[in-house]
Motif scaffolding. Structure first.
Motif, PDB file in Angstrom:
ATOM      1  N   ARG A  47      57.298  44.430 -18.558  1.00 47.30           N
ATOM      2  CA  ARG A  47      56.625  43.296 -17.906  1.00 47.30           C
ATOM      3  C   ARG A  47      55.378  42.893 -18.677  1.00 47.30           C
TER       4      ARG A  47
ATOM      5  N   THR B  19      56.053  40.857 -21.690  1.00 45.57           N
ATOM      6  CA  THR B  19      56.481  39.504 -21.363  1.00 45.57           C
ATOM      7  C   THR B  19      55.296  38.539 -21.407  1.00 45.57           C
TER       8      THR B  19
ATOM      9  N   ILE C  89      64.179  36.851 -21.120  1.00 46.52           N
ATOM     10  CA  ILE C  89      62.978  37.566 -21.583  1.00 46.52           C
ATOM     11  C   ILE C  89      63.241  38.139 -22.974  1.00 46.52           C
TER      12      ILE C  89
ATOM     13  N   THR D 138      68.930  39.163 -12.139  1.00 43.00           N
ATOM     14  CA  THR D 138      68.230  40.111 -13.015  1.00 43.00           C
ATOM     15  C   THR D 138      68.788  40.036 -14.429  1.00 43.00           C
TER      16      THR D 138
ATOM     17  N   PHE E  36      61.898  40.706 -11.499  1.00 46.09           N
ATOM     18  CA  PHE E  36      60.882  40.937 -12.535  1.00 46.09           C
ATOM     19  C   PHE E  36      60.007  42.131 -12.164  1.00 46.09           C
TER      20      PHE E  36
END
Length: 137
Positions: free
Chosen positions: A33, A36, A118, A111, A25
């Motif tokens: 990010r 998210t 996500i 990942t 992340f």
């Protein structure tokens, strides 16, 4: 002891996989990010029986990750606050897929699963996520 006879070591634990996911992340672009938001990440060995039944999946090894929550595109700003969105990573199915395919590292697979979930948090379909991955790869 020669290299050929060295012990293999232990399979990554739940904590090891959680650390791998957190590291993955942190390598994602900052803007991604931030989008998210406050999603909670959790690593379990397998999905629950209820989850498998809900999704019509018979084999617990058939699900490596899951997004649960209201995606950010469908949240009602004026309505009640939704519960926390969660991304589950399932350790045993991830390890099984990694061992079966062998062409990617465990970190790359973690990942991939994390980014895929996500994407669901952001309201993207599997097809849209696959298209984004294909264009990036």
């Amino acid at each position: 002891m020669s290299e050929a006879h060295a012990p293999f070591g232990k399979a990554p634990s739940l904590d090891d996989l959680a650390a791998m996911a957190e590291g993955a992340f942190q390598t994602l672009p900052e803007g991604f990010r931030k989008l998210t938001g406050d999603v909670v990440f959790r690593v379990d060995d397998f999905p629950s029986e209820e989850v498998l039944d809900e999704l019509g999946i018979e084999d617990a090894f058939g699900l490596t990750g899951l997004y649960q929550g209201i995606d950010i595109g469908h949240r009602d700003a004026g309505g009640p606050a939704p519960g926390p969105s969660m991304i589950f990573l399932y350790r045993r199915p991830i390890l099984d897929e990694w061992a079966e395919h062998g062409e990617v590292t465990l970190e790359e697979l973690v990942t991939h699963v994390l980014v895929h979930e996500i994407g669901h948090h952001m309201g993207l379909s599997d097809a849209q996520i696959d298209a984004i991955e294909a264009s990036a790869g």
